[in-house]
Design an enzyme around this catalytic site. Sequence first.
Site, PDB file in Angstrom:
ATOM      1  N   ARG A   1     -12.536  13.528   9.553  1.00 54.45           N
ATOM      2  CA  ARG A   1     -13.581  14.393   9.004  1.00 54.45           C
ATOM      3  C   ARG A   1     -14.929  13.708   9.152  1.00 54.45           C
ATOM      4  O   ARG A   1     -15.018  12.564   9.625  1.00 54.45           O
ATOM      5  CB  ARG A   1     -13.321  14.661   7.521  1.00 54.45           C
ATOM      6  CG  ARG A   1     -13.184  13.376   6.720  1.00 54.45           C
ATOM      7  CD  ARG A   1     -13.197  13.603   5.226  1.00 54.45           C
ATOM      8  NE  ARG A   1     -12.773  12.419   4.483  1.00 54.45           N
ATOM      9  CZ  ARG A   1     -13.545  11.364   4.228  1.00 54.45           C
ATOM     10  NH1 ARG A   1     -14.792  11.316   4.689  1.00 54.45           N
ATOM     11  NH2 ARG A   1     -13.073  10.342   3.533  1.00 54.45           N
TER      12      ARG A   1
ATOM     13  N   LYS B   1       0.824  -1.210   0.000  1.00 57.27           N
ATOM     14  CA  LYS B   1       0.000   0.000   0.000  1.00 57.27           C
ATOM     15  C   LYS B   1       0.858   1.259   0.000  1.00 57.27           C
ATOM     16  O   LYS B   1       1.904   1.314   0.643  1.00 57.27           O
ATOM     17  CB  LYS B   1      -0.897   0.044   1.250  1.00 57.27           C
ATOM     18  CG  LYS B   1      -1.941  -1.048   1.344  1.00 57.27           C
ATOM     19  CD  LYS B   1      -2.800  -0.825   2.574  1.00 57.27           C
ATOM     20  CE  LYS B   1      -3.907  -1.846   2.696  1.00 57.27           C
ATOM     21  NZ  LYS B   1      -4.775  -1.571   3.875  1.00 57.27           N
TER      22      LYS B   1
ATOM     23  N   GLU C   1      -7.230   2.732   8.747  1.00 55.31           N
ATOM     24  CA  GLU C   1      -6.927   4.151   8.700  1.00 55.31           C
ATOM     25  C   GLU C   1      -7.930   4.911   9.545  1.00 55.31           C
ATOM     26  O   GLU C   1      -8.956   4.369   9.968  1.00 55.31           O
ATOM     27  CB  GLU C   1      -6.982   4.677   7.258  1.00 55.31           C
ATOM     28  CG  GLU C   1      -8.365   4.586   6.625  1.00 55.31           C
ATOM     29  CD  GLU C   1      -8.387   5.076   5.185  1.00 55.31           C
ATOM     30  OE1 GLU C   1      -7.367   5.628   4.732  1.00 55.31           O
ATOM     31  OE2 GLU C   1      -9.436   4.919   4.526  1.00 55.31           O
TER      32      GLU C   1
END
Length: 448
Positions: free
Chosen positions: A291, A158, A287
């Site tokens: 927000r 990744k 992750e």
Amino acid sequence: MFRKILIANRGEIALRVIRAAREMGVETVAVHSTADADAMHVRMADEAICIGPAPGTDSYLSMSAILSACEITGAEAIHPGYGFLSENAAFVQAVEDHGIKFIGPSAEHIRMMGDKITAKDTMIKLGVPCVPGSDGGVPDLDAALKVGDAAGYPVIVKATAGGGGRGMKLAKSRDEMEIAFRSARSEAKSAFGNDEVYIEKYLGRPRHIEVQIFGDGRGRAVHLGERDCSLQRRHQKVFEEAPGPSIDAETRARIGETCAKACADLGYEGAGTIEFLYEDGEFFFIEMNTRLQVEHPVTEAIMGVDLVREQIRVAAGEPMSFRQEDLQVQGHAIEVRINAEKLPNFAPCPGTITQYHAPGGLGVRMDSALYDGYRIPPYYDSLIAKLIVHGRDRPEALARLNRALGELIVDGIDTTVPLFHELLKADAVQTGDYTIHWLEGWLDQNMG
């Protein structure tokens, strides 16, 4: 409380923030590109200001234009919505340097969680379970092979600065590592300007579970349960529900308390989502999104809270309006993302809406900025609406979704609504027995 806030976004999320602010007696400023002059969020805000031409890089991603709009209108705070500049630490720092309040977490926390390796290291220290793999960036192929051998194949390579599925490559065996490693680095460099990659164990049948948290920035944080976002196409979420059909109350409390404590220890402010892969009763951190999420309405439905209102309150220095003991799951909620796309290839389909009718009735919510005659511009994300339903339990929510989809009218363009009509016929969707790989296989068989 703020007198006036600026919304650095467009479409349904800008309209969502306007609604919350209006209920609070807070004035709003809408920013818009030339392509969005007739957009609904522009019509509904107290003030509107053009910040540039149609391309997002020249308008919604222009930090200087947005800061200038704040100064011109006298806005005291900026709500970023999601996407665009919502997780840009440099923007948040610039906002703070100009004496304007950013409605969200600090630049430090956004920066910390924006780097996948730093985020993983931080979460490990805070006691959040993580996927086995490299301790940090992997500098070369020899190091990659050692990590793969230690973690056990298959593994996934990744991009450190990645997102949206870009810079991710699967190596099913040691023989596949070289091509996966080199192609992930190349794609990461092209997409993010940073070719650093890391490696994690690839899970065969995981679900995508995310935990909604909220912090006051002063050492107090709560969790608001989880959402199951496992129905994905090309790493993009399509169908989200809360609570997760595979999560029981004890498991929910355990992972929720772990996430809330981690965010409290960080001193995190505002809404955030900690995302996991979940398999065989174990959670593995992916992750943290610093927000508001696209799928936040399903959490609002089952918890009876307004997350946007709470974001504004906390940013203004007020205490959270709820405690952990006040938050109890009530019923079941589902959201489907409706895109202006033509099936079966999901090609973007901008154009003019000739007729629009939103579904209604008990337990139905439509978050959209559509109206008759609105022209969907070709410059932005194809998401045009979110249909959210809430029922006493999952079967009722599914039945309500089926009914609401039947009432929805969006004429003049192609949308992904037919996808959801077909998905609701699938046994796996009806039973909730699916993984993050299920939808891709189903699409190949049914819409390939």
